[in-house]
Each structure stands twice: as structure tokens, then as C-alpha cells.
Enzyme design. Sequence first.
Site, PDB file in Angstrom:
ATOM      1  N   CYS A  52       6.572   7.260 -14.847  1.00 53.43           N
ATOM      2  CA  CYS A  52       5.963   8.586 -14.783  1.00 53.43           C
ATOM      3  C   CYS A  52       6.220   9.391 -16.061  1.00 53.43           C
ATOM      4  CB  CYS A  52       6.420   9.325 -13.525  1.00 53.43           C
ATOM      5  SG  CYS A  52       5.230  10.564 -12.959  1.00 53.43           S
ATOM      6  N   HIS A  80       4.702   5.348  -9.148  1.00 48.61           N
ATOM      7  CA  HIS A  80       6.064   5.206  -8.626  1.00 48.61           C
ATOM      8  C   HIS A  80       6.232   3.916  -7.825  1.00 48.61           C
ATOM      9  CE1 HIS A  80       8.005   9.098  -9.598  1.00 48.61           C
ATOM     10  NE2 HIS A  80       6.742   9.479  -9.723  1.00 48.61           N
ATOM     11  N   GLU A 137       8.935   2.635  -6.636  1.00 51.09           N
ATOM     12  CA  GLU A 137      10.077   2.619  -5.708  1.00 51.09           C
ATOM     13  C   GLU A 137       9.653   2.812  -4.254  1.00 51.09           C
ATOM     14  OE1 GLU A 137       9.487   6.869  -6.928  1.00 51.09           O
ATOM     15  OE2 GLU A 137       9.505   4.938  -7.950  1.00 51.09           O
TER      16      GLU A 137
END
Length: 370
Positions: free
Chosen positions: A257, A343, A345
Site C-alpha cells: 500500500c 492488502h 494479509e
Amino acid sequence: MKLQTTTDAVLVLEDGTFFKGKSLGKIGTTGGELCFNTGMTGYQEIFTDPSYYGQIVITTVSHVGNYGVQPEEVESDAIQIKGLVCKEFSHFFSRNTAEGSLQEYFEKAGIVGICEIDTRSLVRYIRDKGAMNAIISSETTDVETLKDKLNQVPSMKGLELSSKVTTGQMYELQPTEKKFKVAVLDLGIKKNILNNLVQRGCECRVYPYGTSFEEMEAWGPDGYFISNGPGDPAVTTEAVKSVEAILNVERPMFGICMGHQILAQANGIPTYKMHNGHRGLNHPVKNLITGKSEITSQNHGFAVDAEALKNNPNIEVTHINLNDNTIEGIRVKNKPAFSVQYHPESSPGPHDSEYLFDLFVEMLEKSKNK
């Protein structure tokens, strides 16, 4: 649980448009950049994501608060959003494992919000007009008074915010089986990014924004991670200097990001403020290396300049957004450095992109075995 009472509230946009509704959270006034998230779940992770610092979030899902809150679902130590706009706000929750209501959570944190407005109409409006500042108040519903206060809210463009959300001091996270040492530059990192690194055997030493490359390098890390974060990457100049130095010593580096935007800046590629940005759990991205597509979790209002990237022979595009063809991933040719705009994760969101952490670990292992 006691029955909650609400009061009148108003949302005023910087172009003078306003919406009337009911209060949620603390009674008060708050201002920030207005943006929307299209995720259906994961509101607590969204509210505690440091990348949302300085922003008022509109949730497009119909109900918010219905499953309460619990400590395991935070991405930082505090609520980071400036305010919340939603359709239906539930003061009651049905999940047995929840430790409290979202209303209590907001009251403790001093978060002001507004509900019972037509969020579909509002999202369509700013989708067409573009991201803009706004102010919410449950203290006064006088629009002219709020317009004056809104003039004091700074524009997100040109605003450096990583220093507001970074860790106050360096700290370490230890894996069960230590394989690698990773220096993490905290621009507003989410906890689950660190969890993914630790689960893969990375001993993480997390450094505050503004830490010099020399200080991080003195620890002797095997690689570097550059985190997500809020604000305009064009003015996050201290991080750019650190990334330039990391590239010079050719340590493995992974950015997510804001980290992706900083890697671009360090290679002379500018970023720009998007019309609306990408925020949600359902954005399609194509991996140009494998040819496979991923459903991704995203939260960003700035992007890498695709035209400038075409003219840089040292950078290769690895991922693109299938909705608008914006740049979602890059890697530096002949150097162990890569980044993605989204993202991986998966907190909140899908698991499609967790392989990126494995790629980073492979890079660390290859570098260490040289």
C-alpha cells in the site's frame, strides 16, 4: 443492555451538500476526508486500520454494529477513523464472543458518527463528484456554522500523516522458530501484516517513521518491509530516502500500500490522488506474471502514475486492477524489491494474495544463502 437514545445529526460536504440523520457514538463534531468502503464484514478491522487516519468512512453494507466488538479483531491499538456514516447502526449485538457494543466502543474512543441516512445516494454522489472533505455534527445542525468549521479541515493532498500513527518507539516480535530478521518501517502498519511475517519465521523489529536507514541497517536485518499508512505518499519523503538506501544495498524488500507508493517514488515514479480511491474486500486484480486473478482487500486514495512507469526501464508492472487498470503491483528489475497496492494479509478480506508473504520469505532465504 439499556436502550440507547439518539439525537439529530447532520453531515455536510465541502460543496455544501448536506444529509440529515441520527447520531451514533459520541455526541460531538468531527471532520475529515469522506470515503466509502464496500466490504460486507470486518468493520472493526476497518475502523482500527491506521491507513484510515484523517478520514470519515461510509460503510455501504446495510447494518453496522450487529456483531459487536472484540479485542482480537483490531488492526492497531486505537480507532483510527475520524467518523462513521452508515445506514442502520445497531446498538445491540448477537455474537456470543463479543465483549461489547460498537456504540460503547465508539463512546470510549470519542468517535462521532451519523446513521439513518441514504448511504446509497451519498456514495453515488461522491463516486461521481470525487472524494471530498466533510463534517459530521450531533452538537449543532446549523449547516452554515458547520461549513465554516469544515473550512478548517485540511485537504488530504499534501498531508503527511504517517508520523501521526507510527509506533512511538521501536519494538520486536519473535517467531516460534526464528529464520530471518526483518526490519519493518512503520508508516501505519496493520497488526495482521506483522502476524503474517512472524508466522513465517520472521523476527520483526518495528521502527518508527523517520528512523534512518543507518539505524535499521545496524541491526543487521536480512530484509526490509515497508508498511501501509495514511496520507499523501508524495510528502512522505523520509521514507523515500530510506527505501532508496535499501535499494542501494540490495537487501530484499517488500512494500504494501503506502510501501508500494514509496517504492515507486524511490524510483522516480510519482503518485497522484485518485478520484475516489479503492476501499473494500472485493477488488479484482490480475497477476501479470502468473496470469491468475485475485479478489483483494484494498484501502488507498493515491496511486502510482502508470504513464511515468512506462518510461522507467528499471520497473516492471506485476499486477493491475481489472476495474480501472491502475497499477497494483511492481518489482524492481535486477534487485530483490517488490510491492503491491492492495492488502494480502486478508484482515478483513479474502486469502487469495497471502502467497506474496511466501514470495518475500523465498527472497529472504535466497539472499541469506548467497
